[in-house]
Design an enzyme around this catalytic site. Structure first.
Site, PDB file in Angstrom:
ATOM      1  N   ASP A  30       0.863  -1.189   0.000  1.00  0.00           N
ATOM      2  CA  ASP A  30       0.000   0.000   0.000  1.00  0.00           C
ATOM      3  C   ASP A  30       0.893   1.230   0.000  1.00  0.00           C
ATOM      4  O   ASP A  30       2.065   1.154   0.391  1.00  0.00           O
ATOM      5  CB  ASP A  30      -0.932   0.002   1.224  1.00  0.00           C
ATOM      6  CG  ASP A  30      -2.184   0.842   0.991  1.00  0.00           C
ATOM      7  OD1 ASP A  30      -3.282   0.254   0.895  1.00  0.00           O
ATOM      8  OD2 ASP A  30      -2.062   2.088   0.896  1.00  0.00           O
ATOM      9  N   LYS A  35      -1.094   2.297   7.304  1.00  0.00           N
ATOM     10  CA  LYS A  35      -1.727   0.974   7.174  1.00  0.00           C
ATOM     11  C   LYS A  35      -0.678  -0.121   7.293  1.00  0.00           C
ATOM     12  O   LYS A  35      -0.907  -1.154   7.938  1.00  0.00           O
ATOM     13  CB  LYS A  35      -2.454   0.869   5.822  1.00  0.00           C
ATOM     14  CG  LYS A  35      -3.700   1.728   5.782  1.00  0.00           C
ATOM     15  CD  LYS A  35      -4.604   1.393   4.621  1.00  0.00           C
ATOM     16  CE  LYS A  35      -5.885   2.214   4.762  1.00  0.00           C
ATOM     17  NZ  LYS A  35      -6.805   2.095   3.668  1.00  0.00           N
ATOM     18  N   THR A 124     -13.221  -2.677  -8.683  1.00  0.00           N
ATOM     19  CA  THR A 124     -14.334  -2.517  -9.632  1.00  0.00           C
ATOM     20  C   THR A 124     -13.869  -1.580 -10.749  1.00  0.00           C
ATOM     21  O   THR A 124     -13.389  -0.482 -10.474  1.00  0.00           O
ATOM     22  CB  THR A 124     -15.554  -1.949  -8.887  1.00  0.00           C
ATOM     23  OG1 THR A 124     -15.895  -2.871  -7.852  1.00  0.00           O
ATOM     24  CG2 THR A 124     -16.735  -1.744  -9.825  1.00  0.00           C
ATOM     25  N   GLU A 161     -18.976  -4.671   3.332  1.00  0.00           N
ATOM     26  CA  GLU A 161     -18.414  -4.170   4.579  1.00  0.00           C
ATOM     27  C   GLU A 161     -19.363  -4.536   5.713  1.00  0.00           C
ATOM     28  O   GLU A 161     -20.571  -4.486   5.560  1.00  0.00           O
ATOM     29  CB  GLU A 161     -18.226  -2.650   4.503  1.00  0.00           C
ATOM     30  CG  GLU A 161     -17.075  -2.280   3.594  1.00  0.00           C
ATOM     31  CD  GLU A 161     -16.938  -0.782   3.355  1.00  0.00           C
ATOM     32  OE1 GLU A 161     -17.329  -0.001   4.232  1.00  0.00           O
ATOM     33  OE2 GLU A 161     -16.423  -0.418   2.287  1.00  0.00           O
ATOM     34  N   LYS A 210     -20.267  -6.831 -12.395  1.00  0.00           N
ATOM     35  CA  LYS A 210     -20.076  -6.240 -11.065  1.00  0.00           C
ATOM     36  C   LYS A 210     -20.939  -4.976 -10.927  1.00  0.00           C
ATOM     37  O   LYS A 210     -21.579  -4.752  -9.908  1.00  0.00           O
ATOM     38  CB  LYS A 210     -18.589  -5.936 -10.845  1.00  0.00           C
ATOM     39  CG  LYS A 210     -18.278  -5.187  -9.569  1.00  0.00           C
ATOM     40  CD  LYS A 210     -18.627  -5.970  -8.332  1.00  0.00           C
ATOM     41  CE  LYS A 210     -18.602  -5.097  -7.099  1.00  0.00           C
ATOM     42  NZ  LYS A 210     -19.135  -5.742  -5.909  1.00  0.00           N
ATOM     43  N   ASN A 214     -24.225  -4.342  -8.330  1.00  0.00           N
ATOM     44  CA  ASN A 214     -24.396  -3.203  -7.426  1.00  0.00           C
ATOM     45  C   ASN A 214     -25.611  -2.363  -7.815  1.00  0.00           C
ATOM     46  O   ASN A 214     -26.348  -1.888  -6.947  1.00  0.00           O
ATOM     47  CB  ASN A 214     -23.128  -2.350  -7.408  1.00  0.00           C
ATOM     48  CG  ASN A 214     -22.103  -2.928  -6.450  1.00  0.00           C
ATOM     49  OD1 ASN A 214     -22.404  -3.840  -5.679  1.00  0.00           O
ATOM     50  ND2 ASN A 214     -20.894  -2.425  -6.492  1.00  0.00           N
ATOM     51  N   HIS A 217     -28.664  -4.107  -6.602  1.00  0.00           N
ATOM     52  CA  HIS A 217     -28.844  -3.949  -5.146  1.00  0.00           C
ATOM     53  C   HIS A 217     -29.432  -2.564  -4.848  1.00  0.00           C
ATOM     54  O   HIS A 217     -30.352  -2.429  -4.041  1.00  0.00           O
ATOM     55  CB  HIS A 217     -27.517  -4.128  -4.414  1.00  0.00           C
ATOM     56  CG  HIS A 217     -26.891  -5.469  -4.652  1.00  0.00           C
ATOM     57  ND1 HIS A 217     -25.580  -5.759  -4.369  1.00  0.00           N
ATOM     58  CD2 HIS A 217     -27.415  -6.609  -5.166  1.00  0.00           C
ATOM     59  CE1 HIS A 217     -25.318  -7.002  -4.712  1.00  0.00           C
ATOM     60  NE2 HIS A 217     -26.415  -7.542  -5.196  1.00  0.00           N
ATOM     61  N   CYS A 268     -51.846  -5.235 -17.664  1.00  0.00           N
ATOM     62  CA  CYS A 268     -51.632  -5.024 -16.225  1.00  0.00           C
ATOM     63  C   CYS A 268     -50.502  -4.061 -15.879  1.00  0.00           C
ATOM     64  O   CYS A 268     -50.716  -3.079 -15.178  1.00  0.00           O
ATOM     65  CB  CYS A 268     -51.371  -6.363 -15.542  1.00  0.00           C
ATOM     66  SG  CYS A 268     -52.798  -7.446 -15.646  1.00  0.00           S
ATOM     67  N   LYS A 324     -47.062 -10.192 -25.782  1.00  0.00           N
ATOM     68  CA  LYS A 324     -46.038 -11.216 -25.547  1.00  0.00           C
ATOM     69  C   LYS A 324     -46.462 -12.520 -26.224  1.00  0.00           C
ATOM     70  O   LYS A 324     -47.638 -12.684 -26.603  1.00  0.00           O
ATOM     71  CB  LYS A 324     -45.779 -11.445 -24.052  1.00  0.00           C
ATOM     72  CG  LYS A 324     -46.942 -12.026 -23.287  1.00  0.00           C
ATOM     73  CD  LYS A 324     -46.546 -12.316 -21.836  1.00  0.00           C
ATOM     74  CE  LYS A 324     -47.746 -12.855 -21.098  1.00  0.00           C
ATOM     75  NZ  LYS A 324     -47.519 -13.066 -19.675  1.00  0.00           N
TER      76      LYS A 324
HETATM   77  N1  LIG Z   1     -15.498  -1.837   0.069  1.00  0.00           N
HETATM   78  C1  LIG Z   1     -16.237  -2.823  -0.405  1.00  0.00           C
HETATM   79  O1  LIG Z   1     -17.114  -3.367   0.274  1.00  0.00           O
HETATM   80  C2  LIG Z   1     -16.023  -3.330  -1.812  1.00  0.00           C
HETATM   81  C3  LIG Z   1     -16.693  -4.493  -2.234  1.00  0.00           C
HETATM   82  C4  LIG Z   1     -16.475  -4.971  -3.515  1.00  0.00           C
HETATM   83  C5  LIG Z   1     -15.613  -4.282  -4.375  1.00  0.00           C
HETATM   84  N2  LIG Z   1     -14.996  -3.145  -3.950  1.00  0.00           N
HETATM   85  C6  LIG Z   1     -14.067  -2.490  -4.885  1.00  0.00           C
HETATM   86  O2  LIG Z   1     -12.745  -2.849  -4.502  1.00  0.00           O
HETATM   87  C7  LIG Z   1     -11.851  -1.757  -4.682  1.00  0.00           C
HETATM   88  C8  LIG Z   1     -11.197  -1.412  -3.367  1.00  0.00           C
HETATM   89  O3  LIG Z   1     -12.192  -0.989  -2.457  1.00  0.00           O
HETATM   90  P1  LIG Z   1     -11.867  -0.679  -0.934  1.00  0.00           P
HETATM   91  O4  LIG Z   1     -13.165  -0.280  -0.301  1.00  0.00           O
HETATM   92  O5  LIG Z   1     -11.083  -1.785  -0.374  1.00  0.00           O
HETATM   93  O6  LIG Z   1     -10.945   0.623  -1.138  1.00  0.00           O
HETATM   94  P2  LIG Z   1     -10.236   1.480  -0.014  1.00  0.00           P
HETATM   95  O7  LIG Z   1     -10.338   2.906  -0.445  1.00  0.00           O
HETATM   96  O8  LIG Z   1     -10.687   1.087   1.351  1.00  0.00           O
HETATM   97  O9  LIG Z   1      -8.713   1.026  -0.139  1.00  0.00           O
HETATM   98  C9  LIG Z   1      -7.925   1.248  -1.259  1.00  0.00           C
HETATM   99  C10 LIG Z   1      -6.475   1.154  -0.818  1.00  0.00           C
HETATM  100  O10 LIG Z   1      -5.645   1.256  -1.967  1.00  0.00           O
HETATM  101  C11 LIG Z   1      -4.488   1.948  -1.575  1.00  0.00           C
HETATM  102  N3  LIG Z   1      -3.774   2.434  -2.760  1.00  0.00           N
HETATM  103  C12 LIG Z   1      -4.069   3.471  -3.560  1.00  0.00           C
HETATM  104  N4  LIG Z   1      -3.154   3.568  -4.557  1.00  0.00           N
HETATM  105  C13 LIG Z   1      -2.296   2.549  -4.399  1.00  0.00           C
HETATM  106  C14 LIG Z   1      -1.139   2.112  -5.115  1.00  0.00           C
HETATM  107  N5  LIG Z   1      -0.723   2.744  -6.219  1.00  0.00           N
HETATM  108  N6  LIG Z   1      -0.493   1.008  -4.664  1.00  0.00           N
HETATM  109  C15 LIG Z   1      -0.926   0.374  -3.555  1.00  0.00           C
HETATM  110  N7  LIG Z   1      -1.997   0.753  -2.842  1.00  0.00           N
HETATM  111  C16 LIG Z   1      -2.674   1.818  -3.252  1.00  0.00           C
HETATM  112  C17 LIG Z   1      -5.000   3.047  -0.669  1.00  0.00           C
HETATM  113  O11 LIG Z   1      -3.989   3.623   0.137  1.00  0.00           O
HETATM  114  C18 LIG Z   1      -6.040   2.262   0.148  1.00  0.00           C
HETATM  115  O12 LIG Z   1      -5.476   1.708   1.303  1.00  0.00           O
HETATM  116  C19 LIG Z   1     -12.691  -0.634  -5.283  1.00  0.00           C
HETATM  117  O13 LIG Z   1     -12.605  -0.695  -6.676  1.00  0.00           O
HETATM  118  C20 LIG Z   1     -14.097  -0.966  -4.847  1.00  0.00           C
HETATM  119  O14 LIG Z   1     -15.059  -0.445  -5.735  1.00  0.00           O
HETATM  120  C21 LIG Z   1     -15.174  -2.680  -2.696  1.00  0.00           C
END
Ligand SMILES: NC(=O)c1ccc[n+]([C@@H]2O[C@H](COP(=O)([O-])OP(=O)(O)OC[C@H]3O[C@@H](n4cnc5c(N)ncnc54)[C@H](O)[C@@H]3O)[C@@H](O)[C@H]2O)c1
Length: 438
Positions: A30, A35, A124, A161, A210, A214, A217, A268, A324
């Site tokens: 990261d 972190k 995503t 989450e 994907k 969403n 939902h 309907c 239909k």
């Molecule tokens: N949060 C969810 O519930 C969820 C569920 C399904 C899919 N997603 C998708 O997954 C992806 C990540 O979501 P998230 O909620 O975990 O994101 P987040 O914002 O919590 O975390 C992203 C992380 O990437 C790091 N980062 C940014 N640039 C970077 C780089 N160049 N190298 C390494 N690390 C880097 C950031 O510092 C951060 O810690 C998104 O595309 C999101 O749409 C999220």
């Protein structure tokens, strides 16, 4: 397996902890040093049920390391999971800054790597990103080809989450979009044990599905909330109503009505939607989504009008007129609306619909046709082959095995066929077939 994970947010951190728990060696990467420090200390960088204990245990196991060094992480692993954020830009587009920068760094690392490496995009991404944007960057920087020096694929993430560890262990399914077998085999090794289907598809379909999940939902939540607002105004218990709605697993919570096709109509859905919208208006309840459905439905009909007029042809044959397959009901049929628009433009129509024809002969639908669409009734033909023979363009709005057979036998090269029903893939017609939006 040796796995590097890029981006240690919700998705990346939970994946890191769960993969290490399952015995893999995981390198977390990261750009945020806070972190990385938290993980080094065995602490979780995200607030999630179960993560405090899981992080402590997995870091203590020695299977987790963290770094900011992308090249080192790629070189020391067999597979990389990219989980960086893809937030909204101010104009609503997807901000791909993080994933673009990462693609470059991964490309540089791959330049130095001799062994095959799998790069799995889990962030995503709007459809087309992997093949049109990320692959060219990685290929240009690494000097290698996808499928030869390295292997790209896209695996959407479905965790939520708040329940992400449970979702990791029991996802709805695993979907992988890939152009080669190798990344599929590696991901099967990683995720094949999970109690769900493992589905392979194209990269673009995986990216798009994907968004569909969403959006679906969001649509469901909005449906329940708009229903609740209207229920409250009417003195109805919305929980009771939605519970009953959900108990129908035949038509409601099912595959029904989810296949792409033509606009809805009939006796309907349109009238009941209109009554619902009117009811909401008279009770000062705002239901923009439900109220917008009819406009969306009309735009589907308008698309077909545009496509047909664009052909520049004047002789159009209709296969189907009722709303239909399997009914003679013409009330609010979108095919009737389409036919009327075309007649209004001076197009020469001929129409085949066996159910409508029969009911007209029997007299059942004769009054409706004579009162409401007499001009269309006069254009009906008893045989499909005759309609095909006299048309330059065919509009297929009915789906029966008999119709498919006749079309296969009678459509000639040079005829244009607009498919509104999703004709079977194995139906080979001589003409030029185009789906309404597929
Ligand atoms: N949060 C969810 O519930 C969820 C569920 C399904 C899919 N997603 C998708 O997954 C992806 C990540 O979501 P998230 O909620 O975990 O994101 P987040 O914002 O919590 O975390 C992203 C992380 O990437 C790091 N980062 C940014 N640039 C970077 C780089 N160049 N190298 C390494 N690390 C880097 C950031 O510092 C951060 O810690 C998104 O595309 C999101 O749409 C999220």
């Amino acid at each position: 397996m040796k796995i590097s994970i890029f981006g240690l947010g919700y998705v990346g951190a939970v994946s890191l902890a769960c993969l290490a728990r399952d015995g893999h060696e995981v390198i977390g990467v990261d750009i945020d040093p806070t972190k990385l420090d938290l993980i080094r200390e065995g602490k979780t960088p995200v607030v999630e049920e179960g993560m405090v204990d899981l992080m402590q245990a997995t870091v203590a196991s020695g299977r987790v390391t963290v770094t900011t060094d992308v090249v080192a992480a790629v070189l020391a692993s067999d597979i990389s999971l990219v989980c960086v954020g893809t937030p909204s830009a101010l104009n609503g587009s997807q901000d791909q800054g993080a994933v673009l920068r990462l693609a470059e760094s991964v490309g540089m690392a791959l330049r130095e790597k001799a062994e095959p490496h799998v790069v799995v995009f889990r962030s995503t991404l709007v459809p087309g990103t992997v093949e049109e944007t990320l692959r060219p960057i990685i290929e240009a920087v690494s000097g290698k080809k996808d499928g030869e020096g390295f292997h790209l694929c896209f695996q959407p993430e479905f965790l939520r989450e708040g329940s992400s560890i449970r979702d990791y262990d029991k996802p709805p399914f695993t979907v992988v979009g890939a152009n080669h077998d190798y990344p599929i085999e590696r991901l099967q090794q990683l995720f094949g044990h999970l109690p769900c289907k493992f589905l392979r598809t194209s990269v673009r379909s995986a990216e798009m599905m994907k968004y569909c999940c969403n959006n679906f939902h969001a649509l469901k939540i909005t449906f329940a909330n708009e229903t609740a607002r209207l229920c409250e105004a009417l003195g109805v218990n919305p929980f009771e109503v939605m519970d009953l709605v959900c108990q129908d697993t035949q038509l409601n919570i099912s595959r029904a009505y989810l296949r792409p096709g033509y606009a809805f109509g009939g006796s309907c859905l349109p009238k009941d939607l209109r009554a619902t919208t009117y009811l909401a208006k008279t009770h000062d309840v705002d239901i923009p989504m439900l109220a917008g459905i009819m406009a969306s439905n009309r735009s589907h009909v308008e698309l077909s009008i545009t496509k047909l007029l664009e052909t520049g042809k004047r002789k159009i044959g209709f296969v189907g007129l009722s709303f239909k397959t399997g009914t003679d009901d013409l009330r609010e049929s979108p095919l009737v609306a389409l036919a009327e628009q075309l007649v209004g433009k001076g197009i020469q129509l001929s129409i085949y619909d066996p159910e409508v024809h029969l009911s007209r002969l029997l007299g059942a639908n004769r009054r409706f046709i004579e009162q409401h669409v007499p001009h269309l009734g006069a254009l009906m033909k008893p045989h499909l082959a005759d309609v095909v023979a006299e048309s330059e363009v065919l509009v297929v709005g009915l789906a029966t095995a008999e119709i498919f057979k006749t079309l296969a036998e009678t459509v000639k090269p040079g005829q244009y066929v607009l498919d509104l029903v999703g004709l079977p893939a194995d139906l080979k017609l001589q003409g030029e077939v185009e789906g309404l939006c597929w």
